[in-house]
Design an enzyme around this catalytic site. Structure first.
Site, short mmCIF file in Angstrom:
data_model
loop_
_atom_site.label_atom_id
_atom_site.label_comp_id
_atom_site.label_asym_id
_atom_site.label_seq_id
_atom_site.Cartn_x
_atom_site.Cartn_y
_atom_site.Cartn_z
CE1 TYR A 28 -33.86 -14.66 15.59
CE2 TYR A 28 -32.38 -14.19 14.70
CZ TYR A 28 -32.60 -15.31 15.31
OH TYR A 28 -32.07 -16.23 15.05
CB ILE A 85 -29.48 -11.12 8.23
CG1 ILE A 85 -30.19 -9.80 9.49
CG2 ILE A 85 -28.05 -11.41 7.55
CD1 ILE A 85 -28.52 -9.08 10.01
CG HIS A 91 -36.19 -20.32 8.63
ND1 HIS A 91 -37.27 -20.32 8.30
CD2 HIS A 91 -35.92 -18.94 9.10
CE1 HIS A 91 -38.23 -19.82 9.60
NE2 HIS A 91 -37.13 -19.08 9.88
#
Length: 183
Positions: A28, A85, A91
């Site tokens: 990602y 992060i 989430h």
């Protein structure tokens, strides 16, 4: 910063026969993932092992990919890599907790997994931890997987998992053993 901390590191695991490791990465944050992979590859190669690399969409898919690989191929161990992060929503907690839980559950089943799915507050923390010349968490995860493979080989490489196993053809009531009929 964590980079300045010192801690004990086990000597590199050694093997009589080569080790085959699957590196599963969620790219990602591509630059972070590339550094984690570089550290993992270097550690595996330094121990005389070989590796294969697969990419998955995100950190939540890493444990699933490892579970699939365990059922359908022949790897000695696994390295889980990625980066989460903290953002503005919950989430972050979900992804961190569930990816970690999935990897832990696979490990408790007897899989040899090193985990470097970074869970950080910001990009600077991720960059330091992923950098092979600084935090080298990818190399650390590979070393953890290799140490677990060494233990598994030392103790007979049981592939049946660990924990409670019910008796297959007998049961015990108040210390009196009785056989059950078999079909």
């Amino acid at each position: 910063m964590a980079e300045a901390e010192t801690h004990y590191i086990l000597p590199r695991a050694e093997f009589d026969k080569p080790v085959k490791i699957l590196i599963v990465v969620a790219p990602y944050y591509k630059a972070i993932a590339d550094n984690l992979v570089a550290g993992a590859k270097a550690e595996i190669e330094a121990s005389g092992g070989t590796w294969e690399l697969i990419e998955v969409p995100g950190a939540l898919e890493v444990p699933s990919a490892i579970g699939i690989a365990e059922r359908m191929s022949n790897f000695d161990g696994y390295v889980a890599l990625g980066c989460v992060i903290r953002g503005e929503t919950t989430h972050y907690e979900t992804v961190c907790n569930d990816s970690s839980r999935g990897i832990t559950l696979l490990g408790l089943q007897g899989l040899c997994i090193g985990n470097a799915i970074l869970t950080v507050e910001n990009m600077t923390q991720a960059e330091v931890r992923a950098d092979p010349d600084r935090g080298n968490k990818g190399g650390g995860a590979a070393a953890a997987a290799l140490h677990l493979v060494a233990l598994s080989r030392k103790w007979g490489a049981s592939r049946d998992g660990v924990g409670f196993r019910p008796a297959r053809d007998e049961y015990q009531i108040a210390a009196d053993m009785k056989s059950t009929p078999t079909a």
